[in-house]
Design a protein around this motif. Structure first.
Motif, PDB file in Angstrom:
ATOM      1  N   ASN A 148       0.005   8.498  17.802  1.00  0.00           N
ATOM      2  CA  ASN A 148       0.321   6.993  17.070  1.00  0.00           C
ATOM      3  C   ASN A 148       0.346   6.263  18.745  1.00  0.00           C
ATOM      4  O   ASN A 148      -0.145   4.695  18.662  1.00  0.00           O
ATOM      5  N   GLN A 152      -5.793   4.959   8.067  1.00  0.00           N
ATOM      6  CA  GLN A 152      -6.459   4.094   7.869  1.00  0.00           C
ATOM      7  C   GLN A 152      -5.090   2.486   7.233  1.00  0.00           C
ATOM      8  O   GLN A 152      -5.441   1.883   6.455  1.00  0.00           O
ATOM      9  N   LYS A 153      -3.929   3.596   8.163  1.00  0.00           N
ATOM     10  CA  LYS A 153      -2.911   2.574   8.321  1.00  0.00           C
ATOM     11  C   LYS A 153      -3.031   1.537   9.204  1.00  0.00           C
ATOM     12  O   LYS A 153      -2.991   2.372  10.516  1.00  0.00           O
ATOM     13  N   SER A 154      -2.222   0.311   9.646  1.00  0.00           N
ATOM     14  CA  SER A 154      -2.193  -0.154  10.912  1.00  0.00           C
ATOM     15  C   SER A 154      -0.584   0.701  11.596  1.00  0.00           C
ATOM     16  O   SER A 154       0.424   1.223  11.049  1.00  0.00           O
ATOM     17  N   ILE A 172      -5.583   0.646  13.851  1.00  0.00           N
ATOM     18  CA  ILE A 172      -5.406   1.688  12.834  1.00  0.00           C
ATOM     19  C   ILE A 172      -5.662   2.486  13.336  1.00  0.00           C
ATOM     20  O   ILE A 172      -5.844   3.067  14.186  1.00  0.00           O
ATOM     21  N   ASP A 173      -4.873   3.938  12.596  1.00  0.00           N
ATOM     22  CA  ASP A 173      -4.650   5.118  12.693  1.00  0.00           C
ATOM     23  C   ASP A 173      -5.880   5.500  11.586  1.00  0.00           C
ATOM     24  O   ASP A 173      -5.849   5.482  10.510  1.00  0.00           O
ATOM     25  N   GLN A 174      -6.651   5.832  12.731  1.00  0.00           N
ATOM     26  CA  GLN A 174      -7.560   6.526  12.038  1.00  0.00           C
ATOM     27  C   GLN A 174      -7.719   7.758  11.250  1.00  0.00           C
ATOM     28  O   GLN A 174      -8.213   7.849   9.940  1.00  0.00           O
ATOM     29  N   ASN A 210      -3.500  -5.543  15.189  1.00  0.00           N
ATOM     30  CA  ASN A 210      -4.099  -5.025  14.415  1.00  0.00           C
ATOM     31  C   ASN A 210      -4.827  -3.355  14.442  1.00  0.00           C
ATOM     32  O   ASN A 210      -5.541  -3.172  14.348  1.00  0.00           O
ATOM     33  N   TYR A 251      -2.543   3.317  20.258  1.00  0.00           N
ATOM     34  CA  TYR A 251      -1.805   2.094  20.043  1.00  0.00           C
ATOM     35  C   TYR A 251      -2.163   1.912  21.753  1.00  0.00           C
ATOM     36  O   TYR A 251      -3.147   0.461  21.720  1.00  0.00           O
ATOM     37  N   SER A 283       2.174  -5.321  13.255  1.00  0.00           N
ATOM     38  CA  SER A 283       0.577  -5.697  13.421  1.00  0.00           C
ATOM     39  C   SER A 283       0.525  -7.342  12.620  1.00  0.00           C
ATOM     40  O   SER A 283       1.094  -7.704  11.849  1.00  0.00           O
TER      41      SER A 283
END
Length: 825
Positions: free
Chosen positions: A479, A322-324, A317-319, A315, A483, A329
């Motif tokens: 993203n 704040q979502k996966s 997180i996109d800073q 999981n 990741y 995930s």
């Protein structure tokens, strides 16, 4: 003084002004100069050599014409040479190989007429322009652009409007041709159809294979800054053997993509799809990919050692949100791979969709989806980790006997992105089809990033990534990087192991067979695969020889893939239909021209470029340089009768050659006719190696066929019922294209190297821009342009930067130099 020089120079070269300005006109060389700066192609490169070969053959035609002793001469130059010559008032080349955004910069310095609109000097195919008019739905009986009842799209109309004035360049002159039609220019030079090699100038006119080949070199006002020559694509290559191995090991041996019994549709040897199953060019046998053994033999014992049955998608997180990042995930990796790679069902689901793997296209669709690709890359990392391999510390990667943490393959990456700019544009196109724009905030600015130079040299152009399209597409690319950075930490150096490679080229690692996929230029495909080797059994009877390295791959072992994008329905849920766009970004420099004061040299320049862009010569150039020919008639046979349609040429057949002195690539055939040709030559050990006129023959043909299918609206995808498809699924299904181009091209030096790359690297190495409150030269994303007025150090050096806006945090980056009006004493 600097501004005075700029004004004098601009006025001295402009042909539209009535003001006469006395300026020191530089003495031009005797010959027509074709300049190639070494950042575009070095003298040792195949590209440079191909230009030289074309100039030599054209010079033979000029000599036979007997009316001039001027020749075409190809020269190398250091990067920035044209800028230096502009500001020191030296003679400029007649023709140069460049990118559109660079040429727009020269125009701001030299004026509109000096930088030739390449639409004016090409001998366009009039019948094709008539087809554009018909497609646009414009009534030919009117003097304006009145549309008929069956009107075309706005794009169709735009394309016709861009070329209609130049339909009759053969007989009608313009400012670039000193008022002469192109046919009259040939007469003045003594060039006739009877001269060997010159017949193509009279029997054929230029038509691009796809309109984007020419629109890539156009500005927003339609001016064509560069003429297309050969093209490459920013596309990807996936290792089929390693795909099969990862699927096999990740599913604990339950799915075997190489099994004809388990995957009868995928491994159909009677009718190979030429994506997953290919025909060998020499033996003719259908080749099902072999299972890889990068992570050890595929035995029960090894499957137990590498099992990731209980592991989940991390999981990450996109800073900024704040979502996966990944849609999957916290889901089980094995179960996801089993679902995506399951053998296709023989019947449709209730909603009309077909699940599972039906062909190589199905696997391509998985690799076009960033969520699914990242899960596969995670499986790659986790399988290696199960073996105790250390992907990060170079000191531990000297060999299996050095450390229990070492891996036996040395440097080893799962994915390579050789061109971050190309990846960003490609993933944007594959996700939503919008344009990632990098431009001035002024909507009336029709130039590219460098248009500020002459117009307002004391201030920098404000660069912004527009909110409507740029924000999402940049976030899409970031993203993917973010990741991968979490799965296998990136340290910005080549010593990095196991994850994403974003420095140098990944082709060497793909060739070794240890890399799952790479994204980069199709022109580099020849470096990513080995030639197939054979043993002679009897006369005209050969057997494929196993490679000396069990992991190495050849062209049959790779398949083209698109830059992966994060597909989402508007509500953020999964797109059920597995069909995905398969776009590649076209790239590569084109031919540009400065108008010569010498009419004879201008005539020779025009004649040479029309000779160079003929289908036969572009076919020859493209084969040698590793490009794809841009000329339509490199692929189609010209219709004999006016009412007939051109027919697609037939690829060649295998050839056996024992002539050690034979020069490859000197065939008289067109580009498309050189596919499926294998020339066998004997090696020192007595075996034979198959070389193809077009490098990475199988891989490149798959891409070319995709372009042709798109142009003829022949869908490569299986036709499914659309009653229950969502709108996004319908949009993806209806999109037939494979090429996309930013206008002007994103592959010029300004955007490609100095904006996107630095933007990505800054983000990737620091993860969060918001942490960079104390911005400085090293961690701010700047674009720097150095303008030298002569070589004397007493002249001021302008150092200008573009402002960068982070689309996530809205933080604006600008250097101290910009704040000081861009002038550095």
């Amino acid at each position: 003084m600097k501004k005075i020089l700029a004004v004098l120079w601009t006025l001295s070269v402009g042909t539209t002004t009535t003001i006469s300005v006395v300026a020191c006109t530089p003495i031009e060389p005797k010959n027509v100069i074709v300049e190639i700066e070494n950042n575009v192609a070095k003298p040792t490169s195949d590209i440079f050599k191909a230009w030289v070969a074309a100039s030599q053959s054209f010079n033979e035609i000029l000599a036979k014409g007997g009316k001039t002793n001027v020749k075409v001469e190809v020269v190398e130059a250091p990067q920035g040479d044209i800028k230096k010559k502009m500001y020191s008032n030296e003679a400029l080349p007649n023709i140069f190989v460049s990118y559109a955004d660079d040429v727009t910069f020269y125009e701001t310095q030299l004026g509109n007429e000096r930088v030739v609109d390449m639409r004016k000097i090409l001998n366009w195919d009039g019948k094709w322009i008539d087809e554009l008019q018909k497609k646009a739905g414009i009534d030919s009986s009117t003097t304006n652009t009145q549309k008929t009842a069956a009107s075309g799209s706005s794009l169709d109309i735009k394309q016709y409007e861009q070329l209609k004035e130049y339909r009759n360049n053969a007989t009608q002159g313009n400012s670039a041709t000193y008022g002469k039609g192109i046919n009259d220019i040939y007469v003045d030079l003594g060039i006739t159809p009877e001269i060997v090699g010159a017949e193509t100038l009279f029997s054929e006119q230029y038509r691009p294979l796809t309109y984007s080949f020419i629109s890539e070199g156009m500005g927003r006002d339609g001016k064509m800054y560069v003429a297309p020559t050969g093209k490459s694509l920013n596309y990807g290559m996936a290792n089929k053997r390693l795909i099969a191995e990862i699927v096999y090991k990740a599913t604990d041996g339950e799915l075997d993509l190489t099994s004809p019994v388990q995957y009868p549709l995928l491994n159909n040897t009677e009718n190979p799809d030429e994506l997953w199953v290919t025909n060998d060019l020499v033996t003719g046998e259908a080749l099902i990919p072999k299972m890889g053994e990068v992570f050890g033999p595929n035995t029960e014992e090894q499957l137990a050692a590498t099992s990731i049955a209980n592991e989940l998608v991390p999981n990450v997180i996109d800073q900024s949100t704040q979502k996966s990042i990944n849609l999957y995930s916290n889901q089980n990796i094995k179960e996801l791979i089993k679902k995506w790679f399951a053998p296709a069902k023989s019947i449709r689901n209730d909603d009309g969709r077909v699940e599972g793997i039906t062909s190589g296209q199905s696997i391509q669709n998985i690799f076009a989806d960033a969520d699914k690709t990242l899960v596969l890359l995670t499986a790659y990392q986790n399988i290696g980790a199960k073996l105790g391999w250390n992907f990060f510390n170079s000191d531990k990667n000297q060999g299996a006997n050095e450390s229990t943490l070492a891996n036996p393959h040395g440097q080893m990456f799962s994915y390579s992105i050789d061109d971050a700019a190309g990846y960003f544009y490609g993933s944007d196109r594959n996700t939503n089809g919008n344009i990632l724009e990098l431009q001035s905030e002024d909507p009336n600015d029709k130039k590219t990033l460098v248009s500020w130079s002459a117009e307002n040299p004391d201030e920098a152009l404000d660069l912004h990534i527009n909110d409507q399209t740029g924000k999402d597409s940049v976030s899409n690319g970031l993203n993917f990087f973010e990741y991968m950075n979490a799965v296998a930490k990136y340290n910005g150096k080549d010593e990095h192991y196991g994850g994403l490679k974003n420095k140098g080229y990944g082709s060497d690692y793909l060739q070794k067979g240890t890399m799952l996929a790479t994204s980069g230029s199709s022109a580099g495909a020849k470096y990513a695969v080995k030639n197939r080797e054979y043993q002679k059994i009897s006369e005209n009877n050969y057997k494929i020889k196993s490679l000396s390295d069990a992991y190495q791959i050849v062209a049959d072992d790779v398949m083209p893939i698109a830059s992966p994008g994060f597909y989402r329905e508007p509500d953020g849920t999964e797109v059920k239909d597995q069909t995905r766009r398969q776009f590649g970004l076209q790239q590569g420099p084109g031919a540009a021209m400065f108008k010569s004061y010498d009419q004879t040299k201008q005539n020779i320049s025009i004649a040479f470029l029309n000779y160079f862009t003929s289908s036969r010569n572009l076919s020859e150039f493209s084969r040698k340089a590793g490009y794809i020919s841009s000329a339509y008639y490199s692929y189609y046979e010209k219709a004999v009768n006016e009412s007939d349609q051109p027919k697609l040429l037939t690829p060649g057949t295998a050839k056996i050659s024992y002539d050690k002195d034979k020069v490859l690539g000197d065939s008289d055939g067109q580009y498309y006719q050189n596919f499926e040709v294998a020339i066998l030559s004997q090696t020192k050990n007595g075996d034979y190696v198959a070389k193809t006129p077009i490098n990475a023959d199988k891989y490149i043909k798959q891409i070319v066929d995709g372009i042709i299918q798109a142009e003829t609206n022949e869908s490569a995808n299986e036709i499914l019922e659309e009653a229950n498809l969502t709108q996004l699924e319908k949009d993806i299904r209806g999109d037939q294209g494979i090429l996309y181009s930013q206008i002007p091209s994103p592959y010029g030096n300004g955007i490609r190297f100095n904006v996107i790359r630095d933007f990505v690297n800054t983000w990737y190495n620091t993860q969060v821009f918001a942490e960079q409150e104390n911005r400085n030269k090293e961690n701010s994303m700047t674009w720097e342009a150095f303008m030298f007025w002569g070589t004397n150090s007493k002249y001021n050096k302008f150092k200008t930067t573009a402002r960068a806006v982070n689309p996530r945090t809205k933080i604006i980056y600008e250097s101290e130099i910009r704040k000081n009006k861009g002038v550095q004493k």
